[in-house]
Design an enzyme around this catalytic site. Structure first.
Site, mmCIF file in Angstrom:
data_model
loop_
_atom_site.group_PDB
_atom_site.id
_atom_site.type_symbol
_atom_site.label_atom_id
_atom_site.label_comp_id
_atom_site.label_asym_id
_atom_site.label_seq_id
_atom_site.Cartn_x
_atom_site.Cartn_y
_atom_site.Cartn_z
ATOM 1 N N SER A 120 15.636 21.296 -16.069
ATOM 2 C CA SER A 120 14.495 22.193 -16.229
ATOM 3 C C SER A 120 14.967 23.487 -16.873
ATOM 4 O O SER A 120 16.088 23.937 -16.642
ATOM 5 C CB SER A 120 13.871 22.497 -14.863
ATOM 6 O OG SER A 120 12.997 23.605 -14.946
ATOM 7 N N GLU B 23 9.576 8.248 -16.917
ATOM 8 C CA GLU B 23 8.237 8.839 -17.082
ATOM 9 C C GLU B 23 7.687 8.552 -18.476
ATOM 10 O O GLU B 23 6.488 8.271 -18.636
ATOM 11 C CB GLU B 23 8.310 10.346 -16.822
ATOM 12 C CG GLU B 23 8.565 10.695 -15.365
ATOM 13 C CD GLU B 23 8.813 12.171 -15.121
ATOM 14 O OE1 GLU B 23 8.954 12.559 -13.962
ATOM 15 O OE2 GLU B 23 8.880 12.943 -16.105
ATOM 16 N N LYS C 208 16.849 21.003 -10.788
ATOM 17 C CA LYS C 208 16.102 19.810 -11.171
ATOM 18 C C LYS C 208 16.963 18.787 -11.900
ATOM 19 O O LYS C 208 17.839 19.117 -12.680
ATOM 20 C CB LYS C 208 14.918 20.196 -12.076
ATOM 21 C CG LYS C 208 13.851 21.034 -11.410
ATOM 22 C CD LYS C 208 13.106 20.275 -10.349
ATOM 23 C CE LYS C 208 12.236 19.167 -10.919
ATOM 24 N NZ LYS C 208 11.187 19.650 -11.814
ATOM 25 N N HIS D 157 0.831 -1.220 0.000
ATOM 26 C CA HIS D 157 0.000 0.000 0.000
ATOM 27 C C HIS D 157 0.861 1.264 0.000
ATOM 28 O O HIS D 157 0.428 2.321 0.466
ATOM 29 C CB HIS D 157 -0.955 0.033 1.201
ATOM 30 C CG HIS D 157 -1.789 -1.192 1.358
ATOM 31 N ND1 HIS D 157 -2.939 -1.397 0.643
ATOM 32 C CD2 HIS D 157 -1.616 -2.295 2.128
ATOM 33 C CE1 HIS D 157 -3.457 -2.571 0.973
ATOM 34 N NE2 HIS D 157 -2.665 -3.144 1.868
#
Length: 460
Positions: free
Chosen positions: A278, A291, A284, A156
């Site tokens: 970024s 992704e 970043k 979970h």
């Protein structure tokens, strides 16, 4: 280029219909398979005395020349051709004359395309299997180095029990082994029957030798039913289903990597070569590769759904709807190949951060089950031990402590069964190493899993 089927109609087809009907922009990638099938088909025609041996020699020489010119760049595929079969036959005829017109004797584009897509998928399946094996090897290498790195295992998405990073990675190795099996099974069923010789749907009156063509093209036997031979696309659905399942596994692994390399987890550091930055935030370091894999998985699911919906309502035998099979199959295979090609070196260069994993494990009370087991082994019923440990965890949370930080007096305030050996029992390394059941997270178990996976790969 004129259509192969001209002669029946009294007027030319509207150019818009030609454009709509054309498949050359995507089926051109099957040209090598189309030529391979045509060479075997023409050899069979010669063996059976249906065409002359001189025609066979001319056809083979012409087809080999087309393939050589394509590879060298001397010949380009004509985008005005209706499909790859039309382009090959008409280019051949332009080069060798009437012998080229005899190539199509005893076959239809229906059985021709059913053969071509099978041959293409056979080649592509082998390439995909090789890519999956490389990814499994990368997982094994990382797991071997990290077999003793304790980390929290999750259920979970909550810290649950102690495992090792190597154990976690090997879960994906086993998933990918199953993907290999699925692709091999799909290829075996696809190779069981050869559609060539089914004709448009009803075979042919020529004395063809379907056993010869099946054998020469690497199939077990000819399709037993000519209608099924041209109207079957189960093999496409099964292949893309296997690809979609593999993409699902890559997506799950990608999701974990995205979490692991975030500042909230920081279990791994991705190599700069496999991250992006970024345009506005200089701090970043984005896991774009993973992704994109996560996003592309939905694309492959769409390819599978395209095939299922395409086939669900069409009557026997061939229908033009089935032209849609190739783009879905090509896209699914291309997407998986691209993901494997990018994910494997990213994993190889990924740097685990074991100190952060250990720190997260210590703060997650993931040794609570081991604490309850300790009491159970001392004679306390498990349910009572479970309740006692739960009370201790609640108190530790309120006091911002871990179980390991409790004094022996504090332990004994909950139960006199606690003794000095409790600290060894709830040590995170002990918790992992004590899980010696088959397939568990103990270091020896992880190394055994790696050996078994490598042995299975060697069997391939």
């Amino acid at each position: 280029m004129p259509q192969l089927w001209q002669g029946r109609a009294s007027k030319a087809v509207d150019s818009r219909v030609n454009d709509f009907n054309s498949s050359i922009r995507f089926d051109a990638r099957m040209i090598e398979q189309d030529i391979r099938g045509s060479m075997v088909h023409s050899a069979m025609l010669g063996r059976q005395g249906i065409i002359s041996q001189q025609d066979v020699e001319d056809i083979h020489k012409g087809l080999e020349g087309i393939l050589a010119d394509l590879h060298s760049g001397a010949l380009e595929i004509d985008p005005a051709a209706e499909d790859v079969h039309t382009f090959v036959e008409q280019t051949l005829t332009a080069r060798i004359g009437d012998a080229g017109k005899r190539l199509h004797t005893g076959r239809s584009r229906n059985d021709q395309v059913a053969l071509d897509i099978r041959l293409w998928m056979r080649d592509e399946s082998e390439a995909l299997q090789a890519g999956i094996r490389e990814l499994i090897e990368a997982l094994c290498r990382q797991a071997e180095a990290a077999a003793g790195y304790v980390m929290p295992g999750y259920t979970h998405l909550q810290r649950a029990q102690p495992v090792t990073f190597g154990h976690q990675l090997m879960a994906y190795a086993w998933m990918l082994l199953r993907d290999l099996g699925r692709l091999k099974d799909a290829a075996a069923r696809m190779d069981a029957e050869c559609p060539l010789g089914s004709g448009a749907l009803a075979g042919t009156t020529y004395p063809i030798d379907r056993q010869y063509t099946a054998r020469e093209l690497g199939f077990d036997a000819p399709c037993a039913n000519s209608i099924d031979g041209v109207s079957d696309r189960d093999f496409c659905i099964e292949f893309v289903s296997a690809v979609a399942t593999c993409m699902m596994h890559l997506s799950r692994l990608s999701e974990e990597i995205i979490l692991w390399c975030s500042w909230e987890f920081k279990f791994v550091e991705l190599d700069d070569a496999f991250t992006t930055g970024s345009s506005i935030m200089p701090q970043k370091k984005n896991p774009d590769v993973t992704e994109l894999i996560r996003g592309k998985t939905g694309r492959v699911y769409g390819d599978l759904n395209t095939l299922l919906v395409m086939m669900k309502g069409i009557p026997l035998a061939y229908d033009k709807d089935m032209q849609e099979d190739k783009e879905a199959v090509f896209d699914a295979a291309d997407t998986l190949a691209l993901c494997l090609r990018t994910l494997t070196p990213m994993l190889d260069t990924m740097r685990p951060l074991p100190e952060n994993m250990r720190r997260a494990a210590a703060k997650g009370f993931i040794n609570a089950t081991d604490c309850a087991d300790y009491l159970t082994k001392k004679g306390m019923p498990f349910r009572d031990a479970y309740k006692c440990t739960g009370t201790m965890v609640a108190a530790c949370i309120a006091a911002d402590k871990t179980l390991e930080e409790l004094t022996l007096e504090e332990f004994q305030s909950y139960s006199p069964l606690f003794e000095q050996d409790v600290y060894h029992a709830i040590d995170l390394t002990t918790c992992c190493e004590g899980r010696t059941s088959y397939g568990g997270p103990a270091k020896a178990s992880v190394l055994d899993q790696i050996a078994k996976v490598r042995a299975k790969l060697a069997e391939e």
